[in-house]
Scaffold this motif. Structure first.
Motif, PDB file in Angstrom:
ATOM      1  N   MET A  97      16.242  22.639   1.378  1.00  0.00           N
ATOM      2  CA  MET A  97      17.088  22.154   2.505  1.00  0.00           C
ATOM      3  C   MET A  97      18.229  21.661   2.089  1.00  0.00           C
ATOM      4  SD  MET A  97      14.780  21.325   5.856  1.00  0.00           S
ATOM      5  CE  MET A  97      16.151  20.783   6.829  1.00  0.00           C
ATOM      6  N   ALA A  98      17.875  21.007   0.978  1.00  0.00           N
ATOM      7  CA  ALA A  98      19.051  20.445   0.321  1.00  0.00           C
ATOM      8  C   ALA A  98      19.809  20.909  -1.019  1.00  0.00           C
ATOM      9  CB  ALA A  98      18.693  18.667  -0.178  1.00  0.00           C
ATOM     10  N   ALA A  99      19.294  22.081  -1.171  1.00  0.00           N
ATOM     11  CA  ALA A  99      19.756  22.903  -2.206  1.00  0.00           C
ATOM     12  C   ALA A  99      21.164  23.286  -2.077  1.00  0.00           C
ATOM     13  CB  ALA A  99      18.929  24.132  -2.593  1.00  0.00           C
ATOM     14  N   ASN A 100      21.844  23.510  -3.391  1.00  0.00           N
ATOM     15  CA  ASN A 100      23.355  23.858  -3.337  1.00  0.00           C
ATOM     16  C   ASN A 100      23.414  25.297  -2.961  1.00  0.00           C
ATOM     17  OD1 ASN A 100      24.208  21.485  -4.293  1.00  0.00           O
ATOM     18  ND2 ASN A 100      23.837  22.444  -6.564  1.00  0.00           N
ATOM     19  N   ASP A 101      22.470  26.483  -3.062  1.00  0.00           N
ATOM     20  CA  ASP A 101      22.488  27.717  -2.606  1.00  0.00           C
ATOM     21  C   ASP A 101      22.231  27.834  -1.184  1.00  0.00           C
ATOM     22  OD1 ASP A 101      21.445  30.392  -1.855  1.00  0.00           O
ATOM     23  OD2 ASP A 101      21.582  30.634  -4.206  1.00  0.00           O
ATOM     24  N   PRO A 102      23.162  28.461  -0.353  1.00  0.00           N
ATOM     25  CA  PRO A 102      23.075  28.504   1.192  1.00  0.00           C
ATOM     26  C   PRO A 102      21.798  29.344   1.475  1.00  0.00           C
ATOM     27  CG  PRO A 102      24.984  29.622   0.235  1.00  0.00           C
ATOM     28  CD  PRO A 102      24.445  29.013  -0.839  1.00  0.00           C
ATOM     29  N   GLU A 103      21.318  30.223   0.710  1.00  0.00           N
ATOM     30  CA  GLU A 103      20.145  31.154   1.065  1.00  0.00           C
ATOM     31  C   GLU A 103      18.860  30.292   0.922  1.00  0.00           C
ATOM     32  OE1 GLU A 103      17.760  34.357   2.187  1.00  0.00           O
ATOM     33  OE2 GLU A 103      19.914  33.616   2.765  1.00  0.00           O
ATOM     34  N   ILE A 104      18.883  29.384   0.026  1.00  0.00           N
ATOM     35  CA  ILE A 104      17.793  28.476  -0.359  1.00  0.00           C
ATOM     36  C   ILE A 104      17.694  27.588   0.663  1.00  0.00           C
ATOM     37  CG2 ILE A 104      16.641  26.795  -2.045  1.00  0.00           C
ATOM     38  CD1 ILE A 104      17.651  28.472  -4.228  1.00  0.00           C
ATOM     39  N   ARG A 105      18.778  27.060   1.171  1.00  0.00           N
ATOM     40  CA  ARG A 105      18.734  26.004   2.415  1.00  0.00           C
ATOM     41  C   ARG A 105      18.290  26.772   3.501  1.00  0.00           C
ATOM     42  NH1 ARG A 105      23.865  24.825   0.292  1.00  0.00           N
ATOM     43  NH2 ARG A 105      25.073  25.960   2.036  1.00  0.00           N
ATOM     44  N   ARG A 106      18.808  27.964   3.890  1.00  0.00           N
ATOM     45  CA  ARG A 106      18.315  28.792   5.021  1.00  0.00           C
ATOM     46  C   ARG A 106      16.529  28.890   4.979  1.00  0.00           C
ATOM     47  NH1 ARG A 106      16.434  33.293   6.907  1.00  0.00           N
ATOM     48  NH2 ARG A 106      16.459  34.286   4.724  1.00  0.00           N
ATOM     49  N   GLN A 107      16.282  29.295   3.894  1.00  0.00           N
ATOM     50  CA  GLN A 107      14.836  29.436   3.400  1.00  0.00           C
ATOM     51  C   GLN A 107      14.134  28.059   3.914  1.00  0.00           C
ATOM     52  OE1 GLN A 107      15.611  31.259   0.043  1.00  0.00           O
ATOM     53  NE2 GLN A 107      15.047  33.364   0.692  1.00  0.00           N
ATOM     54  N   GLY A 108      14.797  26.830   3.393  1.00  0.00           N
ATOM     55  CA  GLY A 108      14.225  25.818   3.658  1.00  0.00           C
ATOM     56  C   GLY A 108      13.829  25.529   5.079  1.00  0.00           C
ATOM     57  N   VAL A 109      14.844  25.886   6.009  1.00  0.00           N
ATOM     58  CA  VAL A 109      15.036  25.887   7.332  1.00  0.00           C
ATOM     59  C   VAL A 109      13.619  26.527   7.729  1.00  0.00           C
ATOM     60  CG1 VAL A 109      16.006  25.896   9.418  1.00  0.00           C
ATOM     61  CG2 VAL A 109      17.222  25.011   7.633  1.00  0.00           C
ATOM     62  N   VAL A 110      13.716  27.896   7.408  1.00  0.00           N
ATOM     63  CA  VAL A 110      12.423  28.764   7.787  1.00  0.00           C
ATOM     64  C   VAL A 110      11.264  28.133   7.535  1.00  0.00           C
ATOM     65  CG1 VAL A 110      11.384  30.878   7.447  1.00  0.00           C
ATOM     66  CG2 VAL A 110      14.038  30.920   7.587  1.00  0.00           C
ATOM     67  N   ALA A 111      11.076  27.564   6.388  1.00  0.00           N
ATOM     68  CA  ALA A 111       9.738  26.895   6.000  1.00  0.00           C
ATOM     69  C   ALA A 111       9.625  25.631   6.736  1.00  0.00           C
ATOM     70  CB  ALA A 111       9.813  26.307   4.462  1.00  0.00           C
ATOM     71  N   LEU A 112      10.711  25.003   7.233  1.00  0.00           N
ATOM     72  CA  LEU A 112      10.381  23.867   8.147  1.00  0.00           C
ATOM     73  C   LEU A 112       9.759  24.303   9.598  1.00  0.00           C
ATOM     74  CD1 LEU A 112      10.443  21.001   9.015  1.00  0.00           C
ATOM     75  CD2 LEU A 112      12.986  21.298   9.518  1.00  0.00           C
ATOM     76  N   ALA A 113      10.333  25.400   9.972  1.00  0.00           N
ATOM     77  CA  ALA A 113       9.701  26.030  11.137  1.00  0.00           C
ATOM     78  C   ALA A 113       8.419  26.330  11.195  1.00  0.00           C
ATOM     79  CB  ALA A 113      10.632  27.419  11.677  1.00  0.00           C
ATOM     80  N   HIS A 114       7.902  26.946   9.893  1.00  0.00           N
ATOM     81  CA  HIS A 114       6.526  27.317   9.869  1.00  0.00           C
ATOM     82  C   HIS A 114       5.659  25.860   9.853  1.00  0.00           C
ATOM     83  CE1 HIS A 114       7.136  31.620   9.280  1.00  0.00           C
ATOM     84  NE2 HIS A 114       7.906  31.311   8.252  1.00  0.00           N
ATOM     85  N   VAL A 115       6.115  25.039   9.012  1.00  0.00           N
ATOM     86  CA  VAL A 115       5.433  23.647   9.055  1.00  0.00           C
ATOM     87  C   VAL A 115       5.302  23.172  10.657  1.00  0.00           C
ATOM     88  CG1 VAL A 115       5.435  21.314   8.268  1.00  0.00           C
ATOM     89  CG2 VAL A 115       5.964  22.874   6.751  1.00  0.00           C
ATOM     90  N   ALA A 116       6.413  23.223  11.332  1.00  0.00           N
ATOM     91  CA  ALA A 116       6.257  22.880  12.537  1.00  0.00           C
ATOM     92  C   ALA A 116       5.157  23.732  13.393  1.00  0.00           C
ATOM     93  CB  ALA A 116       7.539  22.933  13.313  1.00  0.00           C
ATOM     94  N   ARG A 117       5.288  25.052  13.479  1.00  0.00           N
ATOM     95  CA  ARG A 117       4.500  25.638  14.246  1.00  0.00           C
ATOM     96  C   ARG A 117       3.014  25.396  13.817  1.00  0.00           C
ATOM     97  NH1 ARG A 117       3.388  30.595  12.294  1.00  0.00           N
ATOM     98  NH2 ARG A 117       5.351  30.824  11.372  1.00  0.00           N
TER      99      ARG A 117
END
Length: 127
Positions: free
Chosen positions: A68-88
């Motif tokens: 989520m803190a990465a410089n690359d916007p796609e990696i940041r977006r994928q971090g958010v997706v990963a966070l959604a999976h952790v929450a679920r």
């Protein structure tokens, strides 16, 4: 998963960091750390796989935060997706990920899953 010579289905295919489709089996945080350190372009895919394949949130969430803190916007977006999976899947979140999430536009992939699966008393007012 592939089968080995004995017919066992316990052997995951080798990780090919140039082919994101092989990364869905990532389950070792040290593989993700090494990919971050090498600057692999598909490390965000590996973080999502780690969130899906690993059981320990104290191991997963630092990797999610790193994405989520990465410089690359796609990696940041994928971090958010990963966070959604952790929450679920694990019904939890940590403060670092929440702090990072606050910098993302509302309505992202994690917002609904956090609100739906994590105890509201653990969530900030702005979510």
């Amino acid at each position: 998963m592939d089968t080995d010579e004995s017919g066992s289905a316990d052997v995951a295919p080798a990780l090919n960091w140039q082919d994101a489709s092989t990364l869905r089996w990532v389950e070792r945080p040290d593989d993700v750390d090494a990919a971050f350190n090498r600057g692999e372009p598909f490390v965000g895919v590996a973080v999502i796989a780690l969130a899906l394949n690993h059981d320990e949130t104290d191991v997963i969430l630092p990797q999610v935060a790193r994405a989520m803190a990465a410089n690359d916007p796609e990696i940041r977006r994928q971090g958010v997706v990963a966070l959604a999976h952790v929450a679920r899947l694990h019904r939890c979140v940590d403060q670092r990920c929440l702090n990072l999430l606050r910098g993302f536009p509302r309505g992202n992939e994690a917002d609904d899953d956090l609100w739906s699966f994590v105890d509201h008393r653990l969530l900030p007012w702005w979510l």
